[in-house]
Design a protein around this motif. Structure first.
Motif, short mmCIF file in Angstrom:
data_model
loop_
_atom_site.label_atom_id
_atom_site.label_comp_id
_atom_site.label_asym_id
_atom_site.label_seq_id
_atom_site.Cartn_x
_atom_site.Cartn_y
_atom_site.Cartn_z
N GLU A 242 -34.01 0.86 -64.98
CA GLU A 242 -34.63 -0.35 -65.55
C GLU A 242 -33.72 -1.56 -65.41
N GLU A 243 -32.41 -1.37 -65.62
CA GLU A 243 -31.44 -2.48 -65.52
C GLU A 243 -31.37 -2.98 -64.08
N ILE A 248 -32.97 -6.98 -59.77
CA ILE A 248 -33.66 -7.21 -58.49
C ILE A 248 -34.83 -8.17 -58.67
N SER A 249 -35.55 -8.01 -59.77
CA SER A 249 -36.69 -8.88 -60.04
C SER A 249 -36.25 -10.33 -60.23
N THR A 250 -35.13 -10.55 -60.91
CA THR A 250 -34.60 -11.90 -61.13
C THR A 250 -34.22 -12.56 -59.81
N ILE A 251 -33.54 -11.80 -58.97
CA ILE A 251 -33.12 -12.32 -57.65
C ILE A 251 -34.35 -12.61 -56.79
N GLN A 284 -24.86 -11.91 -61.67
CA GLN A 284 -25.22 -10.72 -62.47
C GLN A 284 -24.20 -9.59 -62.22
N PRO A 285 -23.60 -9.07 -63.28
CA PRO A 285 -22.69 -7.92 -63.08
C PRO A 285 -23.49 -6.69 -62.66
N ASP A 286 -22.93 -5.91 -61.75
CA ASP A 286 -23.63 -4.67 -61.34
C ASP A 286 -23.76 -3.72 -62.54
#
Length: 483
Positions: A242-243, A248-251, A284-286
Protein backbone atom coordinates in the motif's frame (compact mmCIF):
# COMPACT_ATOMS: atom_id res chain seq x y z
CA UNK A 1 4.27 -140.08 43.68
CA UNK A 2 5.68 -138.38 46.80
CA UNK A 3 6.64 -134.69 47.01
CA UNK A 4 10.38 -135.45 46.70
CA UNK A 5 10.02 -137.37 43.45
CA UNK A 6 7.63 -134.70 42.06
CA UNK A 7 10.16 -131.98 42.87
CA UNK A 8 12.87 -134.00 41.08
CA UNK A 9 10.79 -133.93 37.89
CA UNK A 10 9.94 -130.21 38.02
CA UNK A 11 11.98 -127.46 36.35
CA UNK A 12 12.59 -124.67 38.92
CA UNK A 13 12.16 -122.01 36.19
CA UNK A 14 8.91 -122.99 34.48
CA UNK A 15 7.56 -125.03 37.43
CA UNK A 16 6.52 -127.77 34.98
CA UNK A 17 7.78 -131.26 34.26
CA UNK A 18 11.16 -131.29 32.54
CA UNK A 19 11.20 -130.98 28.80
CA UNK A 20 14.57 -132.05 27.43
CA UNK A 21 16.38 -131.62 30.80
CA UNK A 22 19.98 -130.38 31.15
CA UNK A 23 22.13 -130.87 34.29
CA UNK A 24 24.68 -128.25 35.36
CA UNK A 25 27.86 -129.07 37.26
CA UNK A 26 26.18 -127.72 40.43
CA UNK A 27 23.66 -130.62 40.01
CA UNK A 28 20.70 -128.29 39.33
CA UNK A 29 18.55 -129.34 36.42
CA UNK A 30 16.52 -127.24 33.98
CA UNK A 31 14.68 -127.53 30.73
CA UNK A 32 17.10 -126.67 27.98
CA UNK A 33 14.75 -123.98 26.68
CA UNK A 34 14.39 -122.45 30.16
CA UNK A 35 18.16 -122.37 30.55
CA UNK A 36 18.61 -120.88 27.07
CA UNK A 37 16.05 -118.21 27.94
CA UNK A 38 17.82 -117.44 31.25
CA UNK A 39 21.24 -117.20 29.62
CA UNK A 40 20.14 -115.22 26.57
CA UNK A 41 22.27 -112.06 26.04
CA UNK A 42 24.32 -112.68 29.21
CA UNK A 43 28.09 -112.66 29.08
CA UNK A 44 28.47 -114.71 32.29
CA UNK A 45 26.38 -117.85 32.53
CA UNK A 46 25.19 -118.68 36.06
CA UNK A 47 22.88 -121.21 37.63
CA UNK A 48 19.47 -119.50 38.09
CA UNK A 49 19.17 -121.02 41.59
CA UNK A 50 22.60 -120.99 43.26
CA UNK A 51 24.09 -118.28 41.01
CA UNK A 52 27.26 -120.37 40.56
CA UNK A 53 29.15 -119.71 37.36
CA UNK A 54 29.01 -122.38 34.70
CA UNK A 55 31.45 -123.02 31.88
CA UNK A 56 29.14 -125.52 30.25
CA UNK A 57 27.72 -124.88 26.85
CA UNK A 58 24.24 -125.97 25.93
CA UNK A 59 24.25 -128.39 23.01
CA UNK A 60 22.99 -126.85 19.80
CA UNK A 61 19.35 -127.30 19.03
CA UNK A 62 19.06 -130.14 16.53
CA UNK A 63 16.57 -130.67 13.72
CA UNK A 64 14.82 -133.96 14.50
CA UNK A 65 14.09 -134.76 10.86
CA UNK A 66 17.50 -134.11 9.26
CA UNK A 67 19.75 -134.55 12.36
CA UNK A 68 21.53 -131.22 11.77
CA UNK A 69 21.71 -128.02 13.81
CA UNK A 70 18.33 -126.28 13.79
CA UNK A 71 18.13 -122.66 12.65
CA UNK A 72 14.37 -121.97 12.80
CA UNK A 73 11.31 -122.77 14.90
CA UNK A 74 8.09 -124.03 13.28
CA UNK A 75 5.15 -122.32 14.98
CA UNK A 76 2.58 -124.91 13.77
CA UNK A 77 4.58 -128.05 14.72
CA UNK A 78 6.16 -126.48 17.84
CA UNK A 79 9.59 -127.84 16.97
CA UNK A 80 13.02 -126.72 15.81
CA UNK A 81 13.80 -127.23 12.15
CA UNK A 82 16.66 -126.64 9.72
CA UNK A 83 16.61 -124.68 6.48
CA UNK A 84 15.90 -127.85 4.48
CA UNK A 85 12.60 -128.31 6.36
CA UNK A 86 11.25 -125.00 5.07
CA UNK A 87 10.75 -126.40 1.57
CA UNK A 88 9.62 -129.87 2.66
CA UNK A 89 6.05 -131.14 2.21
CA UNK A 90 5.73 -131.65 5.96
CA UNK A 91 5.98 -127.87 6.52
CA UNK A 92 3.98 -126.57 3.57
CA UNK A 93 2.39 -123.12 4.40
CA UNK A 94 3.88 -123.21 7.91
CA UNK A 95 5.14 -120.17 9.82
CA UNK A 96 8.74 -120.02 10.98
CA UNK A 97 10.55 -117.88 13.53
CA UNK A 98 14.18 -117.44 14.38
CA UNK A 99 15.35 -119.44 17.39
CA UNK A 100 16.39 -116.21 19.13
CA UNK A 101 12.93 -114.70 18.59
CA UNK A 102 11.24 -117.87 19.86
CA UNK A 103 13.37 -117.96 23.04
CA UNK A 104 12.57 -114.26 23.73
CA UNK A 105 8.84 -114.92 23.25
CA UNK A 106 9.07 -118.05 25.41
CA UNK A 107 10.63 -116.06 28.27
CA UNK A 108 8.00 -113.32 28.04
CA UNK A 109 5.24 -115.93 28.12
CA UNK A 110 6.72 -117.51 31.26
CA UNK A 111 7.09 -114.13 32.96
CA UNK A 112 3.49 -113.20 32.12
CA UNK A 113 2.26 -116.57 33.35
CA UNK A 114 4.15 -116.02 36.60
CA UNK A 115 2.60 -112.57 37.11
CA UNK A 116 -0.89 -113.93 36.49
CA UNK A 117 -0.45 -116.46 39.28
CA UNK A 118 0.45 -113.96 42.02
CA UNK A 119 -2.43 -115.20 44.17
CA UNK A 120 -0.43 -118.39 44.83
CA UNK A 121 2.33 -118.37 47.46
CA UNK A 122 5.66 -118.75 45.70
CA UNK A 123 7.14 -120.67 48.66
CA UNK A 124 4.38 -123.14 49.51
CA UNK A 125 2.27 -123.22 46.35
CA UNK A 126 -0.78 -122.40 48.44
CA UNK A 127 -3.49 -119.81 47.93
CA UNK A 128 -2.76 -116.44 49.60
CA UNK A 129 -5.37 -116.07 52.36
CA UNK A 130 -3.70 -113.92 55.05
CA UNK A 131 -1.94 -110.56 55.29
CA UNK A 132 1.21 -110.12 57.40
CA UNK A 133 0.95 -106.72 59.10
CA UNK A 134 4.66 -106.54 59.84
CA UNK A 135 5.89 -107.43 56.33
CA UNK A 136 2.92 -105.70 54.63
CA UNK A 137 2.42 -108.55 52.18
CA UNK A 138 -0.06 -111.40 51.50
CA UNK A 139 0.93 -114.89 52.74
CA UNK A 140 -0.53 -118.39 52.80
CA UNK A 141 -1.49 -120.44 55.84
CA UNK A 142 1.84 -122.32 55.76
CA UNK A 143 3.74 -119.01 56.02
CA UNK A 144 2.23 -118.40 59.46
CA UNK A 145 4.42 -121.16 60.89
CA UNK A 146 7.57 -120.17 59.01
CA UNK A 147 10.55 -118.74 60.90
CA UNK A 148 10.46 -115.58 58.79
CA UNK A 149 7.05 -114.73 60.29
CA UNK A 150 7.73 -115.58 63.93
CA UNK A 151 5.66 -113.39 66.34
CA UNK A 152 4.03 -111.64 63.38
CA UNK A 153 0.36 -110.69 63.36
CA UNK A 154 -1.99 -111.56 60.54
CA UNK A 155 -5.32 -110.44 59.13
CA UNK A 156 -7.52 -112.02 56.56
CA UNK A 157 -6.99 -110.78 53.02
CA UNK A 158 -10.49 -109.29 52.91
CA UNK A 159 -10.10 -107.50 56.26
CA UNK A 160 -6.71 -106.06 55.34
CA UNK A 161 -7.99 -105.02 51.92
CA UNK A 162 -11.03 -103.39 53.56
CA UNK A 163 -8.76 -101.36 55.84
CA UNK A 164 -6.67 -100.18 52.91
CA UNK A 165 -9.79 -99.40 50.89
CA UNK A 166 -11.06 -97.15 53.69
CA UNK A 167 -7.71 -95.38 53.81
CA UNK A 168 -7.72 -94.99 50.05
CA UNK A 169 -11.30 -93.69 50.14
CA UNK A 170 -10.25 -91.08 52.69
CA UNK A 171 -7.33 -90.10 50.50
CA UNK A 172 -9.63 -90.08 47.49
CA UNK A 173 -12.04 -87.77 49.32
CA UNK A 174 -9.17 -85.40 50.12
CA UNK A 175 -8.05 -85.51 46.50
CA UNK A 176 -11.59 -84.84 45.30
CA UNK A 177 -11.90 -81.87 47.64
CA UNK A 178 -8.52 -80.60 46.47
CA UNK A 179 -9.56 -81.00 42.84
CA UNK A 180 -12.83 -79.19 43.54
CA UNK A 181 -10.87 -76.42 45.24
CA UNK A 182 -8.57 -76.14 42.23
CA UNK A 183 -11.57 -76.14 39.88
CA UNK A 184 -13.11 -73.31 41.92
CA UNK A 185 -9.84 -71.39 41.66
CA UNK A 186 -9.85 -72.05 37.92
CA UNK A 187 -13.42 -70.77 37.74
CA UNK A 188 -12.47 -67.63 39.67
CA UNK A 189 -9.48 -67.18 37.37
CA UNK A 190 -11.66 -67.52 34.27
CA UNK A 191 -14.15 -65.03 35.73
CA UNK A 192 -11.32 -62.63 36.57
CA UNK A 193 -9.82 -63.16 33.11
CA UNK A 194 -13.15 -62.24 31.56
CA UNK A 195 -13.37 -59.01 33.56
CA UNK A 196 -9.71 -58.26 32.87
CA UNK A 197 -10.32 -58.66 29.14
CA UNK A 198 -13.35 -56.36 29.29
CA UNK A 199 -11.40 -53.82 31.31
CA UNK A 200 -8.43 -53.97 28.94
CA UNK A 201 -10.72 -53.43 25.94
CA UNK A 202 -12.46 -50.53 27.68
CA UNK A 203 -9.14 -49.01 28.69
CA UNK A 204 -7.88 -49.39 25.13
CA UNK A 205 -10.95 -47.55 23.86
CA UNK A 206 -10.44 -44.83 26.47
CA UNK A 207 -6.79 -44.47 25.46
CA UNK A 208 -7.73 -44.28 21.78
CA UNK A 209 -10.50 -41.78 22.55
CA UNK A 210 -8.28 -39.60 24.70
CA UNK A 211 -5.47 -39.76 22.16
CA UNK A 212 -7.86 -38.78 19.38
CA UNK A 213 -9.21 -35.93 21.54
CA UNK A 214 -5.66 -34.76 22.22
CA UNK A 215 -4.74 -35.10 18.55
CA UNK A 216 -7.72 -32.98 17.53
CA UNK A 217 -6.80 -30.31 20.08
CA UNK A 218 -3.21 -30.30 18.86
CA UNK A 219 -4.39 -30.06 15.27
CA UNK A 220 -6.67 -27.15 16.17
CA UNK A 221 -3.83 -25.40 17.98
CA UNK A 222 -1.50 -25.98 15.04
CA UNK A 223 -4.01 -24.52 12.59
CA UNK A 224 -4.64 -21.52 14.89
CA UNK A 225 -0.93 -20.71 15.22
CA UNK A 226 -0.31 -21.13 11.48
CA UNK A 227 -3.34 -18.89 10.76
CA UNK A 228 -1.95 -16.18 13.09
CA UNK A 229 1.44 -16.47 11.42
CA UNK A 230 -0.09 -16.14 7.94
CA UNK A 231 -2.19 -13.19 9.11
CA UNK A 232 0.91 -11.35 10.31
CA UNK A 233 2.61 -12.09 7.00
CA UNK A 234 -0.39 -10.76 5.07
CA UNK A 235 -0.58 -7.56 7.14
CA UNK A 236 3.16 -6.96 6.74
CA UNK A 237 3.05 -7.43 2.97
CA UNK A 238 -0.15 -5.41 2.58
CA UNK A 239 1.28 -2.40 4.47
CA UNK A 240 4.39 -2.30 2.30
CA UNK A 241 2.47 -2.73 -0.94
CA UNK A 242 0.00 0.00 0.00
CA UNK A 243 2.86 2.42 0.82
CA UNK A 244 4.64 1.75 -2.50
CA UNK A 245 1.43 2.02 -4.49
CA UNK A 246 0.64 5.36 -2.77
CA UNK A 247 4.04 6.78 -3.74
CA UNK A 248 3.69 5.53 -7.32
CA UNK A 249 0.25 7.13 -7.53
CA UNK A 250 1.62 10.50 -6.34
CA UNK A 251 4.41 10.44 -8.92
CA UNK A 252 1.98 9.39 -11.66
CA UNK A 253 -0.29 12.33 -10.85
CA UNK A 254 2.70 14.75 -10.98
CA UNK A 255 3.77 13.39 -14.37
CA UNK A 256 0.24 13.75 -15.71
CA UNK A 257 -0.05 17.36 -14.50
CA UNK A 258 3.34 18.23 -15.98
CA UNK A 259 2.41 16.78 -19.35
CA UNK A 260 -0.76 18.87 -19.36
CA UNK A 261 1.19 22.12 -18.58
CA UNK A 262 3.70 21.41 -21.34
CA UNK A 263 0.86 21.46 -23.83
CA UNK A 264 -0.27 25.01 -22.82
CA UNK A 265 1.02 28.32 -24.19
CA UNK A 266 4.31 29.78 -23.05
CA UNK A 267 2.73 32.64 -21.10
CA UNK A 268 0.47 30.22 -19.24
CA UNK A 269 3.43 27.93 -18.55
CA UNK A 270 5.48 30.82 -17.19
CA UNK A 271 2.66 32.01 -14.98
CA UNK A 272 2.62 28.62 -13.23
CA UNK A 273 6.29 27.80 -13.56
CA UNK A 274 7.10 28.13 -9.85
CA UNK A 275 4.20 25.86 -8.82
CA UNK A 276 5.05 23.38 -11.54
CA UNK A 277 8.69 23.18 -10.54
CA UNK A 278 7.70 22.49 -6.95
CA UNK A 279 5.32 19.79 -8.14
CA UNK A 280 7.94 17.88 -10.08
CA UNK A 281 10.45 18.09 -7.24
CA UNK A 282 8.69 15.34 -5.24
CA UNK A 283 10.86 13.89 -2.49
CA UNK A 284 9.60 10.60 -1.09
CA UNK A 285 11.70 8.24 1.07
CA UNK A 286 11.65 4.65 -0.18
CA UNK A 287 9.39 2.44 1.91
CA UNK A 288 11.12 0.12 4.34
CA UNK A 289 10.97 -3.35 2.85
CA UNK A 290 9.90 -6.14 5.21
CA UNK A 291 12.53 -8.59 6.46
CA UNK A 292 12.19 -12.28 7.53
CA UNK A 293 13.92 -11.21 10.74
CA UNK A 294 10.82 -9.21 11.64
CA UNK A 295 8.88 -12.47 12.15
CA UNK A 296 9.08 -13.25 15.89
CA UNK A 297 9.61 -17.01 15.60
CA UNK A 298 10.24 -17.48 19.32
CA UNK A 299 6.93 -15.82 20.23
CA UNK A 300 4.94 -18.10 17.95
CA UNK A 301 6.72 -21.26 19.03
CA UNK A 302 6.45 -20.31 22.72
CA UNK A 303 2.72 -19.59 22.43
CA UNK A 304 2.25 -22.81 20.46
CA UNK A 305 4.06 -25.01 23.00
CA UNK A 306 2.44 -23.25 25.97
CA UNK A 307 -1.03 -23.84 24.54
CA UNK A 308 -0.15 -27.47 23.76
CA UNK A 309 1.04 -28.01 27.32
CA UNK A 310 -2.13 -26.46 28.71
CA UNK A 311 -4.39 -28.59 26.52
CA UNK A 312 -2.46 -31.77 27.36
CA UNK A 313 -2.78 -31.06 31.06
CA UNK A 314 -6.50 -30.44 30.65
CA UNK A 315 -6.91 -33.69 28.74
CA UNK A 316 -4.87 -35.70 31.26
CA UNK A 317 -6.74 -34.22 34.22
CA UNK A 318 -10.02 -34.89 32.48
CA UNK A 319 -9.01 -38.50 31.87
CA UNK A 320 -8.13 -39.18 35.49
CA UNK A 321 -11.16 -37.34 36.82
CA UNK A 322 -13.30 -39.45 34.54
CA UNK A 323 -12.07 -42.73 36.04
CA UNK A 324 -14.53 -44.02 38.67
CA UNK A 325 -14.19 -46.43 41.55
CA UNK A 326 -14.35 -49.92 40.04
CA UNK A 327 -16.06 -52.96 41.58
CA UNK A 328 -14.40 -56.28 42.31
CA UNK A 329 -16.66 -59.13 41.04
CA UNK A 330 -14.78 -61.68 43.17
CA UNK A 331 -16.11 -60.04 46.34
CA UNK A 332 -19.72 -59.80 45.14
CA UNK A 333 -22.47 -61.64 47.05
CA UNK A 334 -23.94 -64.54 45.07
CA UNK A 335 -27.23 -62.66 44.70
CA UNK A 336 -25.54 -59.71 42.98
CA UNK A 337 -24.41 -59.19 39.39
CA UNK A 338 -21.58 -56.78 38.59
CA UNK A 339 -21.68 -55.07 35.18
CA UNK A 340 -18.99 -55.78 32.61
CA UNK A 341 -17.56 -52.28 32.97
CA UNK A 342 -17.36 -52.81 36.76
CA UNK A 343 -19.24 -49.58 37.54
CA UNK A 344 -22.69 -50.88 38.57
CA UNK A 345 -24.27 -53.71 40.54
CA UNK A 346 -27.78 -55.13 40.59
CA UNK A 347 -29.69 -57.92 42.32
CA UNK A 348 -30.28 -61.13 40.41
CA UNK A 349 -33.81 -61.79 39.19
CA UNK A 350 -36.26 -64.34 40.64
CA UNK A 351 -35.02 -63.95 44.22
CA UNK A 352 -37.21 -63.42 47.33
CA UNK A 353 -38.25 -59.80 47.91
CA UNK A 354 -37.79 -60.11 51.68
CA UNK A 355 -34.90 -62.53 52.30
CA UNK A 356 -34.16 -64.12 55.64
CA UNK A 357 -32.23 -61.83 58.02
CA UNK A 358 -29.38 -61.10 58.41
CA UNK A 359 -28.86 -60.51 54.70
CA UNK A 360 -25.84 -58.64 53.38
CA UNK A 361 -25.57 -58.66 49.58
CA UNK A 362 -22.67 -56.30 49.02
CA UNK A 363 -19.58 -55.91 46.84
CA UNK A 364 -16.22 -54.24 47.47
CA UNK A 365 -14.30 -51.88 45.22
CA UNK A 366 -11.39 -53.24 43.27
CA UNK A 367 -8.95 -50.90 45.00
CA UNK A 368 -8.54 -50.09 48.69
CA UNK A 369 -7.03 -46.98 50.30
CA UNK A 370 -4.48 -46.54 53.07
CA UNK A 371 -3.64 -42.86 52.58
CA UNK A 372 -4.81 -39.64 50.95
CA UNK A 373 -8.18 -38.10 50.09
CA UNK A 374 -10.69 -39.80 47.79
CA UNK A 375 -14.30 -39.24 46.75
CA UNK A 376 -16.91 -40.92 44.56
CA UNK A 377 -20.60 -40.45 43.78
CA UNK A 378 -23.15 -43.27 43.83
CA UNK A 379 -26.51 -43.18 42.05
CA UNK A 380 -29.07 -44.67 44.48
CA UNK A 381 -32.38 -43.44 43.04
CA UNK A 382 -33.37 -46.90 41.70
CA UNK A 383 -32.79 -48.70 45.01
CA UNK A 384 -35.18 -48.95 47.95
CA UNK A 385 -32.54 -50.58 50.14
CA UNK A 386 -28.90 -49.54 50.03
CA UNK A 387 -25.79 -48.92 52.07
CA UNK A 388 -22.64 -47.16 50.85
CA UNK A 389 -19.40 -46.38 52.65
CA UNK A 390 -16.07 -47.99 53.48
CA UNK A 391 -15.07 -51.05 55.51
CA UNK A 392 -11.77 -52.59 56.56
CA UNK A 393 -10.27 -55.44 54.60
CA UNK A 394 -10.19 -57.71 57.65
CA UNK A 395 -13.87 -57.04 58.33
CA UNK A 396 -14.78 -58.32 54.89
CA UNK A 397 -12.62 -61.45 55.30
CA UNK A 398 -14.12 -62.45 58.64
CA UNK A 399 -17.60 -62.82 57.11
CA UNK A 400 -20.75 -62.99 59.26
CA UNK A 401 -22.35 -59.73 60.37
CA UNK A 402 -19.89 -57.38 58.68
CA UNK A 403 -21.89 -54.27 59.56
CA UNK A 404 -21.51 -54.49 63.33
CA UNK A 405 -18.05 -52.92 63.34
CA UNK A 406 -15.17 -51.65 61.20
CA UNK A 407 -17.42 -49.97 58.66
CA UNK A 408 -18.44 -46.33 58.15
CA UNK A 409 -21.58 -45.98 56.06
CA UNK A 410 -25.00 -44.42 55.46
CA UNK A 411 -28.07 -46.57 54.92
CA UNK A 412 -31.56 -46.32 53.45
CA UNK A 413 -34.25 -48.97 54.06
CA UNK A 414 -37.68 -48.54 52.50
CA UNK A 415 -38.57 -52.14 53.38
CA UNK A 416 -38.21 -51.60 57.15
CA UNK A 417 -36.22 -54.79 57.46
CA UNK A 418 -33.88 -53.93 60.31
CA UNK A 419 -32.62 -51.18 62.61
CA UNK A 420 -29.27 -49.96 61.31
CA UNK A 421 -26.27 -49.60 63.60
CA UNK A 422 -24.73 -46.86 61.45
CA UNK A 423 -26.29 -43.65 60.12
CA UNK A 424 -29.66 -43.97 58.37
CA UNK A 425 -31.26 -41.46 56.02
CA UNK A 426 -35.03 -41.05 56.01
CA UNK A 427 -35.51 -39.75 52.48
CA UNK A 428 -34.72 -41.57 49.28
CA UNK A 429 -31.93 -39.69 47.51
CA UNK A 430 -30.84 -39.57 43.89
CA UNK A 431 -27.13 -39.60 44.64
CA UNK A 432 -24.77 -39.93 47.56
CA UNK A 433 -21.25 -38.53 47.65
CA UNK A 434 -18.67 -40.34 49.77
CA UNK A 435 -15.52 -38.47 50.77
CA UNK A 436 -12.70 -40.34 52.50
CA UNK A 437 -9.88 -38.49 54.27
CA UNK A 438 -7.76 -41.43 55.38
CA UNK A 439 -4.91 -39.47 56.97
CA UNK A 440 -7.25 -37.35 59.12
CA UNK A 441 -9.58 -40.26 59.89
CA UNK A 442 -12.82 -38.91 58.41
CA UNK A 443 -15.57 -40.31 56.20
CA UNK A 444 -18.17 -37.77 55.06
CA UNK A 445 -21.44 -38.27 53.22
CA UNK A 446 -23.47 -35.65 51.37
CA UNK A 447 -26.26 -35.11 48.84
CA UNK A 448 -24.51 -33.65 45.75
CA UNK A 449 -27.83 -32.80 44.08
CA UNK A 450 -28.97 -30.49 46.89
CA UNK A 451 -25.41 -29.84 48.07
CA UNK A 452 -26.31 -30.74 51.67
CA UNK A 453 -24.27 -32.79 54.18
CA UNK A 454 -25.65 -36.07 55.54
CA UNK A 455 -23.18 -37.32 58.13
CA UNK A 456 -19.47 -37.43 59.02
CA UNK A 457 -17.66 -40.23 60.88
CA UNK A 458 -14.34 -39.60 62.63
CA UNK A 459 -11.97 -42.39 63.57
CA UNK A 460 -8.35 -43.53 63.34
CA UNK A 461 -7.68 -45.90 60.46
CA UNK A 462 -5.12 -48.64 61.11
CA UNK A 463 -5.49 -50.73 57.95
CA UNK A 464 -6.61 -50.55 54.34
CA UNK A 465 -10.27 -49.65 53.80
CA UNK A 466 -12.36 -50.49 50.73
CA UNK A 467 -15.41 -48.71 49.32
CA UNK A 468 -18.41 -51.07 49.49
CA UNK A 469 -21.90 -51.09 48.00
CA UNK A 470 -24.83 -52.94 49.59
CA UNK A 471 -28.21 -53.19 47.87
CA UNK A 472 -31.37 -55.20 47.27
CA UNK A 473 -31.94 -53.43 43.94
CA UNK A 474 -29.20 -51.66 41.99
CA UNK A 475 -26.47 -49.06 42.44
CA UNK A 476 -24.25 -47.22 39.98
CA UNK A 477 -20.92 -45.49 40.53
CA UNK A 478 -20.92 -42.23 38.58
CA UNK A 479 -18.13 -40.71 36.57
CA UNK A 480 -17.52 -37.04 37.18
CA UNK A 481 -18.61 -36.41 33.60
CA UNK A 482 -22.03 -37.84 34.55
CA UNK A 483 -22.56 -35.31 37.30
Amino acid sequence: MDSASAEDLTCPVCQENFKDPFVLTCKHRYCKECLRSSWRDKKTKKCPMCRRRSSQELPPVMCILHKVEAQLFCVEDKQYVCLACVNSEEHTNHTFRSIRGFISSYKETKERSSSESEEICGLHDEKLQLFCQEDKQPVCVECVYAETHTSHTFKSISEAASTYKEKLKTKMKTLEENRKHKENIKGEFEESAKHIKVKVEQTQKQIEHQFETLRQKLEEEKQAVIAALREEEEKMMKKTVEEIESQISTITDAIKDTEEMLKTSDDCLLKKADVLMKRVQISQPDPELPSAASINVSRYLWNFMSNIKKKMEETINSFFQDTPVLLDPKTAHQHLIVSDDLTSVKRRENLPDTPVKPYYPYVLALKGYNSGKHSWDVEVKDSKFWTVGVMTESNHKKGGDVFKSDNWSVHYDNYGMTAWAGFSVNQNLERVRVELDYDNGAVSFSDPVKNTPLHTFTTTFTETVFPFFHTLDSLKILRLSDE
